[in-house]
Design a protein around this motif. Sequence first.
Motif, short mmCIF file in Angstrom:
data_model
loop_
_atom_site.label_atom_id
_atom_site.label_comp_id
_atom_site.label_asym_id
_atom_site.label_seq_id
_atom_site.Cartn_x
_atom_site.Cartn_y
_atom_site.Cartn_z
N ARG A 159 -0.63 -0.82 16.48
CA ARG A 159 0.02 -1.97 17.12
C ARG A 159 1.48 -1.70 17.45
O ARG A 159 2.27 -2.61 17.67
N GLY A 160 1.84 -0.42 17.44
CA GLY A 160 3.17 -0.03 17.87
C GLY A 160 4.26 -0.17 16.83
O GLY A 160 5.44 -0.18 17.16
N ILE A 161 3.88 -0.25 15.55
CA ILE A 161 4.85 -0.41 14.47
C ILE A 161 4.77 0.79 13.55
O ILE A 161 3.68 1.17 13.11
N THR A 162 5.92 1.38 13.25
CA THR A 162 5.96 2.46 12.26
C THR A 162 5.82 1.86 10.87
O THR A 162 6.36 0.79 10.59
N CYS A 163 5.08 2.54 10.01
CA CYS A 163 4.84 2.05 8.65
C CYS A 163 5.39 3.06 7.65
O CYS A 163 5.19 4.27 7.83
N LEU A 164 6.07 2.58 6.64
CA LEU A 164 6.56 3.43 5.56
C LEU A 164 5.91 3.01 4.26
O LEU A 164 6.13 1.89 3.78
N VAL A 165 5.10 3.89 3.68
CA VAL A 165 4.57 3.68 2.33
C VAL A 165 5.41 4.53 1.40
O VAL A 165 5.66 5.70 1.68
N ILE A 166 5.83 3.97 0.28
CA ILE A 166 6.86 4.64 -0.50
C ILE A 166 6.72 4.30 -1.98
O ILE A 166 6.33 3.18 -2.34
N ASP A 167 7.03 5.28 -2.83
CA ASP A 167 7.07 5.05 -4.27
C ASP A 167 8.47 4.57 -4.65
O ASP A 167 9.47 5.19 -4.28
N THR A 168 8.53 3.49 -5.38
CA THR A 168 9.78 2.85 -5.75
C THR A 168 9.77 2.59 -7.25
O THR A 168 8.78 2.86 -7.92
N PRO A 169 10.86 2.08 -7.83
CA PRO A 169 10.90 1.89 -9.29
C PRO A 169 9.66 1.19 -9.84
O PRO A 169 9.25 0.14 -9.35
N GLY A 170 9.06 1.80 -10.85
CA GLY A 170 7.88 1.24 -11.49
C GLY A 170 6.57 1.65 -10.86
O GLY A 170 5.50 1.25 -11.33
N THR A 171 6.60 2.43 -9.78
CA THR A 171 5.37 2.82 -9.09
C THR A 171 5.33 4.33 -8.87
O THR A 171 6.36 5.01 -8.89
N GLY A 172 4.14 4.84 -8.64
CA GLY A 172 3.94 6.20 -8.18
C GLY A 172 4.68 7.26 -8.96
O GLY A 172 4.68 7.29 -10.19
N GLU A 173 5.34 8.15 -8.22
CA GLU A 173 6.03 9.27 -8.83
C GLU A 173 7.17 8.83 -9.74
O GLU A 173 7.45 9.48 -10.76
N LEU A 174 7.83 7.72 -9.39
CA LEU A 174 9.00 7.34 -10.17
C LEU A 174 8.64 7.01 -11.61
O LEU A 174 9.31 7.45 -12.54
N ILE A 175 7.56 6.25 -11.82
CA ILE A 175 7.19 5.88 -13.18
C ILE A 175 6.39 7.00 -13.84
O ILE A 175 6.56 7.28 -15.03
N ARG A 176 5.54 7.71 -13.08
CA ARG A 176 4.64 8.68 -13.68
C ARG A 176 5.30 10.03 -13.94
O ARG A 176 4.95 10.71 -14.90
N LEU A 177 6.21 10.44 -13.09
CA LEU A 177 6.83 11.75 -13.24
C LEU A 177 8.26 11.68 -13.77
O LEU A 177 8.74 12.65 -14.35
#
Length: 381
Positions: free
Chosen positions: A171-189
């Motif tokens: 639909r013509g919109i750029t999307c950013l999926v990102i690890d932030t405090p408490g999620t993904g790499e930040l909390i696990r690594l």
Amino acid sequence: MFEFFPGDHVRSSSVNLALMAGGSLADIGRWLGPLRDTPEAGLDAWAAAWAGMAHQQEALAAGDVRAGYLAAAGRRYLRASVYHATAQRQIPPGPTKSESYAASLQAFGNAMDCGALPLVRVHVDSPDGTLPGYLIAPDAADPRPVVIVYGGLDLTKEMLYATVGAAFARRGITCLVIDTPGTGELIRLRGVPSRPDYEVPTAAIIDHLQARHDVDARHVAVLGVSFGGYYAARSAAFEPRVSACVSWAGSWDCGALWRRRWDEAEAEPTSWFLPWVTGTGTIEEALERLELWTLADVWPRVTQPLLIVHGENDREIPVADARRAFEAAGSADKRLHVFAAAGGGAEHIQSDDPAPALDLIAEWLSLRMPVLPEPPVPALA
């Protein structure tokens, strides 16, 4: 909700989330079917079943690579990444969780190496350290508006990508999926817990976007999935550069909600989880800290275009919370859409029928995010 494990909401919701992210019911049936007949099977059996499922996909993907079928291999590696990520969701911090998460990252990287994922890696400098993410850009010659997608208390950027895919890019919109405090790499690594003032990472992300030449950072929306709905609303309330807000599950008072769930023994199977995400030592300390995660006095500050999507039978966040949030929001342009059981999508984040909800969100945003270049302002005579 489809309950692969009848009467077991926790395990069944994980199955539905994997299906939502592109998992195969046939795979799940083969590998998890035996666990339905052994209710006493514990977390080791759970993790082993998902790992086996993932390794099978990886072996098939390797065969596709040898045959030169890179697109097919990429899809299998992505599915394997989802299975590895699902394996670790209910596992307490320790070797098994770390191994499953590392395997999920590796499988996702393999999918990218196959050229199957049209992504750009990004690294955002922030007060919490580097925030890793992926940009999903539309096929367009000019920079496009951006939607930042936040997961909830246990989603990763890889699972977010597997869930939203190219829905916004189409639909013509750029999307950013990102690890932030408490999620993904930040909390696990790195052990970086969540924080109530999510406008801080949001500000850092927008700073990064404004320094790029491949996005139109004049128009940045935020979308929060599950408890990420809190992150999105909090960001919109205190970061004026946010131009639109979507809460995929309307949040009101996370502290009060988790206190009730704990008092009613709903949260006991994952008693390790809240202290881990909040960076506290005990469940009581975690519940006290979560009192800061309230939007009761924040929603009136949200004045941007707002969409709240909720399920009538949501068992994680009551639909009454979404209605309170909608009424309190200060936005002139606001919409609350509650999916009813009769039409499907009535569960938390519509995990029982997610496609209509994702389409609704993407279409709503596309009507509020300019996708064509704005004409230059004429110079004064």
